[in-house]
Design an enzyme around this catalytic site. Structure first.
Site, mmCIF file in Angstrom:
data_model
loop_
_atom_site.group_PDB
_atom_site.id
_atom_site.type_symbol
_atom_site.label_atom_id
_atom_site.label_comp_id
_atom_site.label_asym_id
_atom_site.label_seq_id
_atom_site.Cartn_x
_atom_site.Cartn_y
_atom_site.Cartn_z
ATOM 1 N N CYS A 271 40.372 4.593 54.767
ATOM 2 C CA CYS A 271 38.981 4.261 54.443
ATOM 3 C C CYS A 271 38.414 3.173 55.351
ATOM 4 O O CYS A 271 37.223 2.891 55.304
ATOM 5 C CB CYS A 271 38.866 3.815 52.988
ATOM 6 S SG CYS A 271 39.745 2.286 52.660
ATOM 7 N N CYS B 269 44.236 2.430 47.896
ATOM 8 C CA CYS B 269 43.584 1.112 47.817
ATOM 9 C C CYS B 269 44.507 0.080 47.193
ATOM 10 O O CYS B 269 44.523 -1.080 47.607
ATOM 11 C CB CYS B 269 42.314 1.197 46.983
ATOM 12 S SG CYS B 269 41.291 2.603 47.378
HETATM 13 FE FE1 FES Z 1 38.925 1.552 50.830
HETATM 14 FE FE2 FES Z 1 39.441 1.585 48.260
HETATM 15 S S1 FES Z 1 38.305 3.027 49.363
HETATM 16 S S2 FES Z 1 40.088 0.148 49.686
#
Ligand code: FES
Length: 211
Positions: free
Chosen positions: A36, A107
C-alpha cells in the site's frame, strides 16, 4: 457509517497510545509496505541493566489498522525484555484488537515488523547480535527491500533502482539508478545508510547515484 473494524480497533485508532518519536532513541526502524506504500516508524529506549523496553513510541503513515496495531503492540512491548518483545506476533496483536479484516493483515504485519526491526536495530548498534554472519550482497539486497522509493511506494529493489552492490573489506557500495539531484535522492541515501550501517561487520556505506 459502519466500519469493518471492531470496537477495540476503533478505540485505538481514535486514541492511539504511544504516538510520537523518541529523539536519540536507543533503537529505531522504519518499515514500508509495498502493498500500500504506507510506512511506520518505531522507536525504543532500553534499560541496559534489565534489557527491558523502558519506552516505545511509533509514528504511522498508514491506515486505521496500522495505527491501531502500532498502538496495541507498543502497549504490549513496554516493560518487556527484548527477547519477549520480539516474540509478539501479528496474530496476538490482531487478537488483542478483537480481529482485523483479512485484507488488512499486511497493515498489522507492518507495525509488528517495525517493532522487531527497532529491536534488531538496537541489538546491532549495541553489539548484541548473537549470530554474526558475514555481510554479503544478498544481506544488503534484503535490507534494501525495506527502503521505499517514495515515488512508486515500492521497495528500492523491486522498483529496480539498485543497479549494483559491492561488499568488500567492511565497505558496502550501493549504486542507485537516480540522478543525484533527484528530489528524493538524499532521503533515499540517508535511509540506505541507516539500514546498512548497523551491520556488525560494516564500517563504511557508500551510496552512489548513476547521474
Ligand atoms: Fe497501508 Fe493499511 S492500507 S497500512
Amino acid at each position: 457509517m459502519k466500519f469493518p473494524y471492531s470496537e477495540t480497533v476503533m478505540e485505538h485508532f481514535r486514541h492511539p497510545r504511544n504516538v510520537g518519536r523518541i529523539e536519540n532513541a536507543d533503537g529505531k526502524a522504519t518499515e514500508g509496505s509495498p502493498a500500500c506504500g504506507d510506512m511506520v516508524s518505531v522507536y525504543i529506549n532500553v534499560d541496559e541493566s534489565s534489557n527491558k523496553i523502558s519506552d516505545v513510541k511509533f509514528e504511522s503513515y498508514g491506515c486505521a489498522s496500522n495505527i491501531a496495531t502500532g498502538s496495541i503492540i507498543t502497549e504490549m512491548a513496554k516493560g518487556k525484555t527484548l527477547d519477549d518483545a520480539k516474540k509478539i506476533t501479528w496474530r496476538q496483536a490482531s487478537d488483542a484488537l478483537g480481529g482485523l479484516p483479512p485484507i488488512k493483515a499486511h497493515c498489522s504485519v507492518l507495525a509488528v515488523e517495525g517493532l522487531r526491526s527497532a529491536i534488531q536495530n538496537y541489538e546491532e548498534r549495541h553489539g548484541l547480535v548473537k549470530e554474526k554472519k558475514p555481510t554479503t550482497v544478498e544481506t544488503i539486497r534484503q535490507r534494501l527491500r525495506r527502503v521505499m522509493d517514495p515515488l512508486t511506494g515500492l521497495g528500492l529493489v523491486r522498483a529496480k533502482l539498485v543497479t549494483d552492490i559491492e561488499v568488500k573489506d567492511g565497505t558496502v557500495r550501493v549504486v542507485v539508478d537516480l540522478p543525484s539531484d533527484h528530489q528524493f535522492a538524499s532521503a533515499i541515501k540517508h535511509e540506505v545508510i541507516e539500514k546498512i550501517e548497523p551491520l556488525w561487520d560494516v564500517e563504511e556505506v557508500l551510496v552512489d547515484f548513476t547521474e
